[in-house]
Design a protein around this motif. Structure first.
Motif, PDB file in Angstrom:
ATOM      1  N   SER A 136      20.213  43.934  27.894  1.00  0.00           N
ATOM      2  CA  SER A 136      20.208  44.412  29.278  1.00  0.00           C
ATOM      3  C   SER A 136      21.263  43.706  30.151  1.00  0.00           C
ATOM      4  CB  SER A 136      18.828  44.214  29.892  1.00  0.00           C
ATOM      5  OG  SER A 136      18.491  42.843  29.885  1.00  0.00           O
ATOM      6  N   THR A 137      21.950  42.721  29.606  1.00  0.00           N
ATOM      7  CA  THR A 137      22.947  41.983  30.382  1.00  0.00           C
ATOM      8  C   THR A 137      24.192  42.837  30.612  1.00  0.00           C
ATOM      9  OG1 THR A 137      22.197  39.916  29.369  1.00  0.00           O
ATOM     10  CG2 THR A 137      24.315  39.858  30.486  1.00  0.00           C
ATOM     11  N   THR A 138      24.676  42.826  31.848  1.00  0.00           N
ATOM     12  CA  THR A 138      25.910  43.553  32.169  1.00  0.00           C
ATOM     13  C   THR A 138      26.980  42.612  32.726  1.00  0.00           C
ATOM     14  OG1 THR A 138      25.059  44.072  34.371  1.00  0.00           O
ATOM     15  CG2 THR A 138      24.710  45.723  32.641  1.00  0.00           C
ATOM     16  N   GLN A 139      26.573  41.445  33.173  1.00  0.00           N
ATOM     17  CA  GLN A 139      27.504  40.484  33.772  1.00  0.00           C
ATOM     18  C   GLN A 139      28.381  39.844  32.704  1.00  0.00           C
ATOM     19  OE1 GLN A 139      25.535  37.518  36.123  1.00  0.00           O
ATOM     20  NE2 GLN A 139      27.347  36.232  36.264  1.00  0.00           N
ATOM     21  N   MET A 140      29.699  39.799  32.967  1.00  0.00           N
ATOM     22  CA  MET A 140      30.642  39.202  32.018  1.00  0.00           C
ATOM     23  C   MET A 140      31.360  37.983  32.609  1.00  0.00           C
ATOM     24  SD  MET A 140      32.014  42.838  30.487  1.00  0.00           S
ATOM     25  CE  MET A 140      33.317  42.225  29.486  1.00  0.00           C
ATOM     26  N   ASN A 141      31.175  37.732  33.910  1.00  0.00           N
ATOM     27  CA  ASN A 141      31.781  36.575  34.583  1.00  0.00           C
ATOM     28  C   ASN A 141      30.706  35.521  34.825  1.00  0.00           C
ATOM     29  OD1 ASN A 141      33.478  38.851  34.992  1.00  0.00           O
ATOM     30  ND2 ASN A 141      34.573  37.674  36.529  1.00  0.00           N
ATOM     31  N   TYR A 142      31.035  34.268  34.517  1.00  0.00           N
ATOM     32  CA  TYR A 142      30.078  33.179  34.693  1.00  0.00           C
ATOM     33  C   TYR A 142      30.797  31.959  35.265  1.00  0.00           C
ATOM     34  CZ  TYR A 142      27.087  36.128  31.897  1.00  0.00           C
ATOM     35  OH  TYR A 142      26.350  37.194  31.443  1.00  0.00           O
ATOM     36  N   SER A 143      30.001  30.954  35.603  1.00  0.00           N
ATOM     37  CA  SER A 143      30.560  29.754  36.200  1.00  0.00           C
ATOM     38  C   SER A 143      29.827  28.519  35.687  1.00  0.00           C
ATOM     39  CB  SER A 143      30.433  29.833  37.725  1.00  0.00           C
ATOM     40  OG  SER A 143      31.098  28.757  38.328  1.00  0.00           O
ATOM     41  N   ILE A 144      30.589  27.458  35.473  1.00  0.00           N
ATOM     42  CA  ILE A 144      30.028  26.156  35.116  1.00  0.00           C
ATOM     43  C   ILE A 144      30.260  25.251  36.317  1.00  0.00           C
ATOM     44  CG2 ILE A 144      30.251  24.142  33.618  1.00  0.00           C
ATOM     45  CD1 ILE A 144      31.445  26.037  31.486  1.00  0.00           C
TER      46      ILE A 144
END
Length: 199
Positions: A136-144
């Motif tokens: 169900s995940t659609t997000q491809m941008n993340y942050s550390i």
């Protein structure tokens, strides 16, 4: 009388032999059974290990540019005087689908530049668990985001102005490095950078 004595000896002998044989069967049935793997179980275990090895090899290949990109790297000084590190990254469609299809556990760790490591006696950040990508995940941008305590006498402004020497390690489930971005600042700043492929 002699016949009766012989018959008696024969009967006793037969009973003793029968008793011994029965006793041996009882011992064997009461001994714990050792589970020796069958050829089918061994083959299945070998197949599972092979699939895991293949997945790890694929993981190492997938977690490299252009599939994994650092879009922004920022080092800032907090109001408390600490060092705040932010790394924005993105998965391309291929890596995104790979992580969706295989439940892979992965981690990140940031290795600090020499001047920071010597001042803080800390060579790297805490290990950060990578995002879990489900169907169900659609997000491809993340942050550390990391926050590191800094000694008062450390020249934090030099790292804020030019944050060179930070390395981003991508680790597998065993926390072994699979991919290293040798200098995050130059990597996010330009397309030319030193990438260390550990395969």
């Amino acid at each position: 009388m002699k016949k009766v004595g012989l018959l008696y000896c024969f009967a006793v002998s037969v009973l003793m032999l029968y008793g011994c044989a029965n006793s041996k069967e009882n011992e064997e049935s009461h001994q714990p059974q050792t589970n020796t793997p069958t050829e089918e179980q061994t083959s299945q275990n070998n197949e599972e290990e092979s699939q895991q090895d293949t997945t790890l090899m694929e993981f190492g290949k997938e977690f490299q540019p252009p599939h994994f990109q650092v879009e922004k790297f920022n080092v800032a000084k907090t109001t408390e005087g600490n060092l705040e590190i932010t790394i924005d990254y993105v998965f391309d469609q291929e890596l995104f689908e790979f992580l969706k299809s295989k439940p892979i556990e992965y981690y990140y760790v940031v290795h600090y530049p020499t001047q920071l490591a010597e001042s803080t006696n800390v060579t790297e950040s805490n290990i950060i668990k990578g995002e879990t990508i489900s169907d169900s995940t659609t997000q491809m941008n993340y942050s550390i985001q990391l926050n590191q305590d800094i000694p008062e006498n450390f020249d934090i402004d030099s790292l804020v102005n030019e944050p060179v020497g930070f390395q981003l390690y991508v680790l597998d489930k065993n926390k072994d490095p699979e991919f290293i971005i040798d200098d995050i600042y130059h990597y996010s700043d330009s397309s030319s950078t030193v990438l260390l492929d550990l395969q």
